[in-house]
Design an enzyme around this catalytic site. Structure first.
Site, PDB file in Angstrom:
ATOM      1  N   LYS A  90      14.711 -16.915 -20.618  1.00 29.36           N
ATOM      2  CA  LYS A  90      14.855 -17.520 -21.946  1.00 29.36           C
ATOM      3  C   LYS A  90      13.636 -17.206 -22.763  1.00 29.36           C
ATOM      4  CE  LYS A  90      16.749 -20.151 -25.040  1.00 29.36           C
ATOM      5  NZ  LYS A  90      16.702 -18.945 -25.942  1.00 29.36           N
ATOM      6  N   GLN A 111       5.821 -17.387 -21.814  1.00 34.32           N
ATOM      7  CA  GLN A 111       7.079 -18.143 -21.885  1.00 34.32           C
ATOM      8  C   GLN A 111       7.419 -18.798 -20.544  1.00 34.32           C
ATOM      9  OE1 GLN A 111       8.796 -17.331 -25.186  1.00 34.32           O
ATOM     10  NE2 GLN A 111       9.587 -19.377 -24.815  1.00 34.32           N
ATOM     11  N   LYS A 114       5.400 -22.063 -20.498  1.00 37.89           N
ATOM     12  CA  LYS A 114       5.848 -22.927 -21.593  1.00 37.89           C
ATOM     13  C   LYS A 114       7.201 -23.547 -21.249  1.00 37.89           C
ATOM     14  CE  LYS A 114       5.873 -20.871 -25.609  1.00 37.89           C
ATOM     15  NZ  LYS A 114       6.235 -20.197 -26.889  1.00 37.89           N
ATOM     16  N   LYS A 126      11.272 -12.299 -22.813  1.00 35.45           N
ATOM     17  CA  LYS A 126      11.005 -12.025 -24.228  1.00 35.45           C
ATOM     18  C   LYS A 126      11.508 -10.627 -24.548  1.00 35.45           C
ATOM     19  CE  LYS A 126       8.961 -14.040 -27.765  1.00 35.45           C
ATOM     20  NZ  LYS A 126       8.765 -15.482 -27.998  1.00 35.45           N
ATOM     21  N   GLY A 165      15.173 -16.395 -31.622  1.00 38.12           N
ATOM     22  CA  GLY A 165      14.354 -15.730 -32.635  1.00 38.12           C
ATOM     23  C   GLY A 165      12.868 -15.756 -32.302  1.00 38.12           C
ATOM     24  N   ASP A 166      12.118 -15.009 -33.063  1.00 39.31           N
ATOM     25  CA  ASP A 166      10.645 -15.017 -33.058  1.00 39.31           C
ATOM     26  C   ASP A 166      10.260 -14.337 -34.377  1.00 39.31           C
ATOM     27  OD1 ASP A 166       8.279 -15.584 -30.966  1.00 39.31           O
ATOM     28  OD2 ASP A 166       7.758 -13.743 -32.011  1.00 39.31           O
ATOM     29  N   THR A 210      10.016 -25.761 -33.789  1.00 33.48           N
ATOM     30  CA  THR A 210       8.696 -25.302 -33.344  1.00 33.48           C
ATOM     31  C   THR A 210       7.603 -25.948 -34.197  1.00 33.48           C
ATOM     32  OG1 THR A 210       9.752 -23.224 -32.762  1.00 33.48           O
ATOM     33  CG2 THR A 210       7.352 -23.272 -32.717  1.00 33.48           C
ATOM     34  N   ASN A 241       8.831 -19.307 -40.276  1.00 23.02           N
ATOM     35  CA  ASN A 241       9.589 -20.426 -39.718  1.00 23.02           C
ATOM     36  C   ASN A 241       8.672 -21.521 -39.162  1.00 23.02           C
ATOM     37  OD1 ASN A 241      10.707 -21.448 -36.825  1.00 23.02           O
ATOM     38  ND2 ASN A 241      12.303 -21.502 -38.386  1.00 23.02           N
ATOM     39  N   SER A 378      15.952 -25.068 -28.079  1.00 20.66           N
ATOM     40  CA  SER A 378      16.907 -24.034 -27.667  1.00 20.66           C
ATOM     41  C   SER A 378      17.644 -24.477 -26.404  1.00 20.66           C
ATOM     42  CB  SER A 378      16.175 -22.719 -27.366  1.00 20.66           C
ATOM     43  OG  SER A 378      15.906 -22.006 -28.554  1.00 20.66           O
TER      44      SER A 378
END
Ligand code: NDP
Ligand code: 2IT
Length: 446
Positions: A90, A111, A114, A126, A165-166, A210, A241, A378
């Site tokens: 993820k 990630q 996290k 990622k 997204g990123d 976020t 964002n 998410s």
């Protein structure tokens, strides 16, 4: 650093030449793990850390597409599936010209820890591309996303790997990506992507999550020392964002954001950033931050010297990109009286900045804890998709706030337990690591 950890780091350097951001992310985690390997020799015996530093799978692919003038363009696509001990891979997709394997690997590595900290069943991954969306028409963005998904679709799935997204990938891009996935697979598989639109499987609060989460985490830090955001002056970098919704939540909690930035410079608005105007400029018009100053009038100016970190503040929230706040910025923040730096972006503070902040007694919250609200929401989106349900904004925001408070508590408790009281970096790295390590031990040598 412990000798075995040092050997692991040397192995990472030798096996991944030139990937400096990945090296940086690994070193930061390994630096925290000394007390853990001392207490748990089984992690070293089973090569847990060495296995964690090697992605389970790395996919690199060609993305050919045709621009509006009929030229054939070629970009490079990536998906690094780093660790699936806790759940399907993820993590987001980044479209930015600076993307190369080292960036995707640093982000995928971060990630893992996290996602573990969220307490939700998600592994780490990622992806992205060196595609530059700036100046591209909507039709070009769509054709690029379709070409990208034409390869990516075979690697992802709700039980396999779930992108989101990123930088450079928001609601518009996720729509085109989801449409192409659905078209190729002939499946309405909502759980394959997160960050979807509200009418087609998206979750309330994911867009805001976020930025809101980073501010909730900051509020927890302040609460732990009997303070709050109310009346505080805040500087945020970026205006995408994460930055926009961080600004929104700071204002809701009584703070004032007086500066933000984009890749063309920074602005200062002594009256406080006008969020509706900023959203218009950056989200609707996809414009430059200069446009804000032109419309806003006397209270706002473009920054003329240094960077956004030269603006005096109580709290700094770097929300743009990696290594955007260095040691000298950290010194400036300290001499201006800043007392908290909380990372909305991934790895925005350089190692030198982190050391300088610590020496100056400034509380530092690392991204893998402070910005985990996005991926946590998410996971809540995946939960709603799996049960074909959708929750209210209020309920989802409450869940997000609880998760951020829980991460904060876990960081402090773990930092205490491993002999670094008040150190959020140690707390986040150790706590995130142990949960993944134990799952890997249980699942055998795979
Ligand atoms: P966006 O694309 O929405 O916004 C990025 C912002 O950062 C823009 O203002 C952009 O400026 C600025 N920026 C990007 N690259 C650079 C650069 N090289 N130099 C200067 N400014 C730059 O991305 P997000 O807000 O989603 O992401 C921001 C950060 O937050 C990233 O580090 C991302 O990894 C991290 N993050 C994102 C999450 C999410 O859910 N979206 C979750 C957790 C972390 P410009 O407009 O000029 O391009
Ligand atoms: O860095 C991140 O945590 C993200 N870009 C969000 C990842 C996700 O899967 O929601």
């Amino acid at each position: 650093m412990d000798e075995q950890l040092h050997e692991t780091y040397d192995e990472v350097l030798a096996r991944n030449p030139g990937e400096t951001e990945f090296h940086q992310a690994v070193l930061e985690v390994l630096d925290s793990l000394g007390p853990v390997v001392a207490k748990h020799p089984e992690y070293t015996d089973r090569a847990i850390i060495r296995r964690m530093c090697e992605p389970e799978r790395q996919i690199i692919f060609r993305v050919p597409w045709v621009d509006d003038d009929g030229n054939v363009e070629i970009n490079r696509g990536f998906r690094v599936e780093f660790n699936s001990a806790l759940g399907p891979f993820k993590g987001g997709l980044r479209f930015h010209p600076s993307v190369y394997l080292g960036i995707v690997k640093f982000l995928g590595f971060e990630q893992i820890f996290k996602n573990s900290l969220t307490g939700l069943p998600i592994g780490g991954g990622k992806g992205g591309s060196d595609f530059d969306p700036k100046g591209r028409s909507d039709a070009e963005i769509m054709r690029f996303c379709q070409a990208f998904m034409t390869e990516l679709y075979r690697h992802i799935g709700e039980y396999t790997d779930v992108p989101a997204g990123d930088i450079g990938v928001g609601g518009r891009e996720l729509g085109y990506l989801f449409g192409q996935y659905k078209r190729i697979t002939n499946r309405y598989e909502s759980g394959v992507l997160t960050g979807k639109g509200l009418s087609w499987g998206g979750s309330q609060v994911r867009t805001e999550a976020t930025g809101y989460g980073t501010v909730f985490f900051t509020e927890e830090i302040l609460r732990a020392r009997g303070e709050s955001l109310d009346g505080r002056t805040v500087v945020v970098s970026g205006s995408g964002n994460v930055a926009i919704y961080a600004i929104e939540k700071v204002h809701e909690l009584g703070g004032k954001v007086i500066a933000c930035s984009d890749s063309s410079g920074y602005i200062v608005d002594e009256k406080g950033i006008d969020l509706e105007l900023l959203k218009q400029v950056k989200l609707e018009r996809r414009g430059r931050i200069t446009d804000y100053v032109e419309t806003r009038g006397a209270s706002a100016q473009m920054g003329t010297r240094g960077s956004v970190w030269d603006v005096k503040c109580d709290i700094a929230l770097p929300c743009a990109t990696q290594n955007e706040l260095n040691g000298s910025d950290a010194k400036t923040l300290a001499s201006n009286g800043c007392s908290v730096v909380s990372e909305g972006a991934n790895m925005p503070c350089t190692p030198d900045a982190i050391r300088t902040l610590a020496d100056a007694g400034i509380t530092f919250a690392p991204g893998k804890a402070a910005n985990a609200g996005g991926v946590a929401t998410s996971a809540l989106e995946m939960q709603q998709n799996a049960s074909r349900d959708s929750w209210t904004f209020q309920h989802t925001e409450e869940r997000l706030a609880e998760i951020m408070s829980h991460i904060h508590q876990r960081c402090l408790e773990t930092a205490d337990e491993y002999g670094s009281p008040g150190n959020y970096v140690a707390g986040a790295n150790i706590s995130g690591f142990i949960q993944v390590a134990d799952a890997m031990l249980a699942q055998g040598v795979i």
